[in-house]
Design a protein around this motif. Structure first.
Motif, mmCIF file in Angstrom:
data_model
loop_
_atom_site.group_PDB
_atom_site.id
_atom_site.type_symbol
_atom_site.label_atom_id
_atom_site.label_comp_id
_atom_site.label_asym_id
_atom_site.label_seq_id
_atom_site.Cartn_x
_atom_site.Cartn_y
_atom_site.Cartn_z
ATOM 1 N N CYS A 188 0.842 -1.207 0.000
ATOM 2 C CA CYS A 188 0.000 0.000 0.000
ATOM 3 C C CYS A 188 0.870 1.247 0.000
ATOM 4 N N ARG A 189 1.953 1.242 0.763
ATOM 5 C CA ARG A 189 2.857 2.397 0.784
ATOM 6 C C ARG A 189 3.495 2.597 -0.594
ATOM 7 N N VAL A 190 3.810 1.493 -1.271
ATOM 8 C CA VAL A 190 4.366 1.608 -2.628
ATOM 9 C C VAL A 190 3.366 2.311 -3.540
ATOM 10 N N SER A 191 2.106 1.864 -3.518
ATOM 11 C CA SER A 191 1.112 2.477 -4.406
ATOM 12 C C SER A 191 0.870 3.941 -4.028
ATOM 13 N N GLU A 192 0.892 4.254 -2.733
ATOM 14 C CA GLU A 192 0.723 5.649 -2.311
ATOM 15 C C GLU A 192 1.862 6.525 -2.821
ATOM 16 N N ARG A 193 3.069 5.983 -2.846
ATOM 17 C CA ARG A 193 4.227 6.751 -3.325
ATOM 18 C C ARG A 193 4.231 6.867 -4.847
ATOM 19 N N LEU A 194 3.753 5.823 -5.536
ATOM 20 C CA LEU A 194 3.756 5.837 -7.002
ATOM 21 C C LEU A 194 2.655 6.713 -7.591
ATOM 22 N N ARG A 195 1.511 6.793 -6.929
ATOM 23 C CA ARG A 195 0.370 7.515 -7.490
ATOM 24 C C ARG A 195 0.712 8.941 -7.904
ATOM 25 N N PRO A 196 1.330 9.764 -7.044
ATOM 26 C CA PRO A 196 1.635 11.128 -7.492
ATOM 27 C C PRO A 196 2.649 11.172 -8.632
ATOM 28 N N VAL A 197 3.570 10.226 -8.669
ATOM 29 C CA VAL A 197 4.560 10.183 -9.749
ATOM 30 C C VAL A 197 3.860 9.874 -11.068
ATOM 31 N N ILE A 198 2.948 8.916 -11.048
ATOM 32 C CA ILE A 198 2.196 8.539 -12.250
ATOM 33 C C ILE A 198 1.294 9.688 -12.685
ATOM 34 N N ASP A 199 0.606 10.322 -11.725
ATOM 35 C CA ASP A 199 -0.261 11.456 -12.057
ATOM 36 C C ASP A 199 0.528 12.587 -12.715
ATOM 37 N N LYS A 200 1.707 12.860 -12.186
ATOM 38 C CA LYS A 200 2.546 13.918 -12.752
ATOM 39 C C LYS A 200 2.974 13.570 -14.183
ATOM 40 N N ALA A 201 3.325 12.301 -14.418
ATOM 41 C CA ALA A 201 3.724 11.873 -15.763
ATOM 42 C C ALA A 201 2.545 11.983 -16.732
ATOM 43 N N ARG A 202 1.347 11.610 -16.270
ATOM 44 C CA ARG A 202 0.160 11.726 -17.126
ATOM 45 C C ARG A 202 -0.098 13.184 -17.499
ATOM 46 N N GLU A 203 0.036 14.071 -16.519
ATOM 47 C CA GLU A 203 -0.197 15.486 -16.783
ATOM 48 C C GLU A 203 0.826 16.029 -17.776
ATOM 49 N N ARG A 204 2.085 15.623 -17.652
ATOM 50 C CA ARG A 204 3.109 16.048 -18.617
ATOM 51 C C ARG A 204 2.749 15.566 -20.017
ATOM 52 N N LYS A 205 2.258 14.327 -20.113
ATOM 53 C CA LYS A 205 1.884 13.774 -21.416
ATOM 54 C C LYS A 205 0.708 14.548 -22.002
ATOM 55 N N ARG A 206 -0.305 14.844 -21.181
ATOM 56 C CA ARG A 206 -1.462 15.606 -21.660
ATOM 57 C C ARG A 206 -1.034 16.988 -22.153
#
Length: 66
Positions: A37-55
């Protein structure tokens, strides 16, 4: 972001300088489910930031974001 599954000697490797998730090795965690769960909590903002850069890049290039 490195995900720490099993304890290993990674000193001197480039990954050793990057903060991994979770803070402890999953294989040594008292509760591995909480560690994941801690892994997913740490990854979520990184993934969201990458998605926003792509958009943003797609909009700049005149393409429609998916």
């Amino acid at each position: 972001m490195p995900i720490r599954l099993r304890e290993t000697d990674w000193q001197g490797l480039p990954l050793a300088e990057i903060q991994g998730a979770p803070e402890e090795w999953i294989g040594n965690a008292a509760n591995p489910d909480q560690a994941w769960c801690r892994v997913s909590e740490r990854l979520r903002p990184v993934i969201d930031k990458a998605r926003e850069r792509k958009r943003r890049k797609l909009r700049e290039d005149g393409e429609r974001p998916r």
